[in-house]
Design a protein around this motif. Structure first.
Motif, PDB file in Angstrom:
ATOM      1  N   LEU A   1      49.189  45.824  59.904  1.00  0.00           N
ATOM      2  CA  LEU A   1      48.508  46.519  58.815  1.00  0.00           C
ATOM      3  C   LEU A   1      47.136  47.019  59.245  1.00  0.00           C
ATOM      4  O   LEU A   1      46.670  48.068  58.788  1.00  0.00           O
ATOM      5  CB  LEU A   1      48.391  45.599  57.597  1.00  0.00           C
TER       6      LEU A   1
ATOM      7  N   ILE B   1      50.160  46.830  52.503  1.00  0.00           N
ATOM      8  CA  ILE B   1      50.867  45.740  51.837  1.00  0.00           C
ATOM      9  C   ILE B   1      51.687  44.984  52.867  1.00  0.00           C
ATOM     10  O   ILE B   1      52.500  45.588  53.584  1.00  0.00           O
ATOM     11  CB  ILE B   1      51.806  46.278  50.738  1.00  0.00           C
ATOM     12  N   ASN B   2      51.496  43.682  52.950  1.00  0.00           N
ATOM     13  CA  ASN B   2      52.304  42.826  53.807  1.00  0.00           C
ATOM     14  C   ASN B   2      53.562  42.450  53.026  1.00  0.00           C
ATOM     15  O   ASN B   2      53.512  41.621  52.118  1.00  0.00           O
ATOM     16  CB  ASN B   2      51.529  41.581  54.211  1.00  0.00           C
ATOM     17  N   TYR B   3      54.689  43.075  53.363  1.00  0.00           N
ATOM     18  CA  TYR B   3      55.902  42.856  52.568  1.00  0.00           C
ATOM     19  C   TYR B   3      56.506  41.475  52.770  1.00  0.00           C
ATOM     20  O   TYR B   3      57.373  41.057  51.996  1.00  0.00           O
ATOM     21  CB  TYR B   3      56.939  43.952  52.834  1.00  0.00           C
TER      22      TYR B   3
ATOM     23  N   THR C   1      65.725  48.006  51.210  1.00  0.00           N
ATOM     24  CA  THR C   1      64.555  48.446  50.429  1.00  0.00           C
ATOM     25  C   THR C   1      64.897  49.517  49.396  1.00  0.00           C
ATOM     26  O   THR C   1      64.019  49.896  48.607  1.00  0.00           O
ATOM     27  CB  THR C   1      63.476  49.018  51.368  1.00  0.00           C
TER      28      THR C   1
ATOM     29  N   SER D   1      54.923  43.981  58.351  1.00  0.00           N
ATOM     30  CA  SER D   1      55.272  42.562  58.228  1.00  0.00           C
ATOM     31  C   SER D   1      54.174  41.609  58.665  1.00  0.00           C
ATOM     32  O   SER D   1      54.298  40.403  58.461  1.00  0.00           O
ATOM     33  CB  SER D   1      56.540  42.269  59.041  1.00  0.00           C
TER      34      SER D   1
ATOM     35  N   PHE E   1      56.310  44.480  47.346  1.00  0.00           N
ATOM     36  CA  PHE E   1      55.601  45.752  47.421  1.00  0.00           C
ATOM     37  C   PHE E   1      55.752  46.570  46.139  1.00  0.00           C
ATOM     38  O   PHE E   1      54.883  47.380  45.808  1.00  0.00           O
ATOM     39  CB  PHE E   1      55.985  46.554  48.669  1.00  0.00           C
TER      40      PHE E   1
ATOM     41  N   THR F   1      53.466  49.741  54.292  1.00  0.00           N
ATOM     42  CA  THR F   1      53.911  48.356  54.380  1.00  0.00           C
ATOM     43  C   THR F   1      54.193  47.986  55.832  1.00  0.00           C
ATOM     44  O   THR F   1      54.586  48.830  56.634  1.00  0.00           O
ATOM     45  CB  THR F   1      55.188  48.098  53.563  1.00  0.00           C
TER      46      THR F   1
ATOM     47  N   LEU G   1      57.247  53.023  54.145  1.00  0.00           N
ATOM     48  CA  LEU G   1      57.799  51.712  54.464  1.00  0.00           C
ATOM     49  C   LEU G   1      57.945  51.579  55.980  1.00  0.00           C
ATOM     50  O   LEU G   1      58.229  52.543  56.682  1.00  0.00           O
ATOM     51  CB  LEU G   1      59.161  51.543  53.794  1.00  0.00           C
TER      52      LEU G   1
ATOM     53  N   SER H   1      59.463  52.053  42.954  1.00  0.00           N
ATOM     54  CA  SER H   1      58.064  52.333  43.282  1.00  0.00           C
ATOM     55  C   SER H   1      57.634  53.748  42.933  1.00  0.00           C
ATOM     56  O   SER H   1      56.450  54.080  43.014  1.00  0.00           O
ATOM     57  CB  SER H   1      57.828  52.097  44.780  1.00  0.00           C
TER      58      SER H   1
ATOM     59  N   GLN I   1      52.996  45.318  43.988  1.00  0.00           N
ATOM     60  CA  GLN I   1      51.720  45.768  44.529  1.00  0.00           C
ATOM     61  C   GLN I   1      51.479  47.255  44.233  1.00  0.00           C
ATOM     62  O   GLN I   1      50.368  47.652  43.880  1.00  0.00           O
ATOM     63  CB  GLN I   1      51.686  45.539  46.037  1.00  0.00           C
TER      64      GLN I   1
ATOM     65  N   TYR J   1      49.871  54.716  51.102  1.00  0.00           N
ATOM     66  CA  TYR J   1      50.185  53.296  51.012  1.00  0.00           C
ATOM     67  C   TYR J   1      51.160  52.980  52.150  1.00  0.00           C
ATOM     68  O   TYR J   1      52.076  53.750  52.414  1.00  0.00           O
ATOM     69  CB  TYR J   1      50.832  52.956  49.667  1.00  0.00           C
TER      70      TYR J   1
END
Length: 348
Positions: free
Chosen positions: A204, A216-218, A247, A199, A223, A197, A173, A254, A226, A195
């Motif tokens: 990214l 992943i664009n949170y 989070t 903003s 997420f 994340t 994250l 997750s 995703q 993986y």
């Protein structure tokens, strides 16, 4: 000497850059001519005021820095004037049971330069010799200053405490931050499926460049959903969460059964709600980690010095503009670390 400092806790306007007494090294200390320093989120928390931490004012912040040894205390033998060094901020007592067992990060008196005691964002800094590492001549000052804290933290989190194995999956994250971008590189180095994340799509792109397999664009996507989709509803083996309250629940969601979340901080708050049912039913592990041992510091920095890992620099500013550097972090502008350089050395 000139130093970044504040005499009261508060917003960015408490930060000053001005005259501070010249410090003499003690018996086991070294005085360094600082060529570059780097910021971490702990500089923001220190400026705002940490519960239970009483600072001697005015306080010089800064846990990351690099420079040239100017003088040494009489008991110092590892370094001599002219050596190129970087600061490793963790200070342990060396005497308690944890230190004797080779676990100085568990020291009952553990503290950090810049967070609990005077830091290194100044023209000169005096630090214990044990808190210095040698920097090869070919390494530039920004890299030397930016690497130590975040790379040692991420290294211990993922490999020592988290025991990340090749072939496992890990979700990082906040991949654009200092610890986050170090964790992406270390997870990739360990052979994990990564993986990440962030903003913005630009952040990214950077995450992909340094080793993320999936991004992943949170701000645009959930997420958790995703991760579920990308892993066939399995979840990941590890989540690296230094974000905290915002989070935490989603980090647990997750994880695959038997997975673990590793944490070294909580930039959005340290008291999140926790679904204990999910932890015991899915047999999850929650693992805390702080900084690194000297051996771990040497291991990871060797990989920085040889170019395997790259501290990304989002901005370089003169120390007199440290308030702007804090704003960069608080507003989450850019990818990687923010570096500050003593004004007398800044020539951009």
């Amino acid at each position: 000497m000139q130093a970044v400092q504040f005499s009261d806790h508060g917003d960015r306007d408490v930060i000053e850059y001005g005259e501070y007494e010249t410090l003499e090294p003690g018996r086991n200390e070294v005085r360094i001519d600082i060529h570059a320093g780097a910021l971490n989120h702990l500089d923001i928390w220190t400026r705002r005021g940490l519960p239970g931490v009483e600072l001697k004012m005015p306080h010089i912040p800064g846990s990351d820095g690099a420079g040239i040894v100017e003088s040494t205390g009489e008991a110092v033998s590892r370094f001599e004037p002219g050596d190129k060094v970087a600061v490793s901020a963790g200070v342990s007592c060396g005497e308690c049971e944890f230190c004797r067992d080779g676990e100085p990060t568990l020291c009952v008196n553990y503290h950090l330069l810049g967070e609990h005691v005077r830091g290194v964002h100044a023209e000169q800094a005096v630090v214990p010799a044990d808190n210095l590492v040698t920097v090869p001549d070919h390494v530039d000052w920004e890299t030397a200053a930016a690497a130590p804290l975040v790379f040692q933290t991420a290294w211990r989190m993922l490999l020592t405490r988290g025991e990340l194995k090749p072939g496992e999956s890990v979700l990082v994250l906040g991949a654009s931050g200092g610890v986050g971008h170090a964790a992406v590189q270390i997870a990739d180095y360990a052979g994990a499926e990564v993986y990440a994340t962030a903003s913005t799509d630009k952040k990214l792109e950077y995450a992909r460049e340094i080793g993320a397999d999936h991004v992943i664009n949170y701000e645009d996507d959930d997420f958790v959903a995703q991760i579920s989709e990308k892993t066939g509803k399995r979840g990941v083996d590890m989540v690296v969460d230094h974000v905290g309250a915002a989070t935490w629940q989603d980090s647990l969601k997750s994880l695959a059964r038997g997975g673990r979340v590793v944490t070294c901080g909580a930039t959005t708050g340290g008291q999140p709600e926790t679904n204990i049912d999910r932890i015991f039913w899915n047999q999850l592990e929650v693992i805390g980690s702080t900084m690194a041992t000297p051996g771990e510091v040497d291991d990871v920095l060797e990989l920085v010095w040889d170019g395997t890992f790259e501290p990304r620099i989002r901005a370089t500013l003169p120390m007199s503009e440290t308030a702007k550097a804090h704003r960069r972090l608080e507003e989450r502008n850019g990818f990687g670390k923010v570096v500050v350089i003593p004004d007398e050395r800044y020539d951009r």
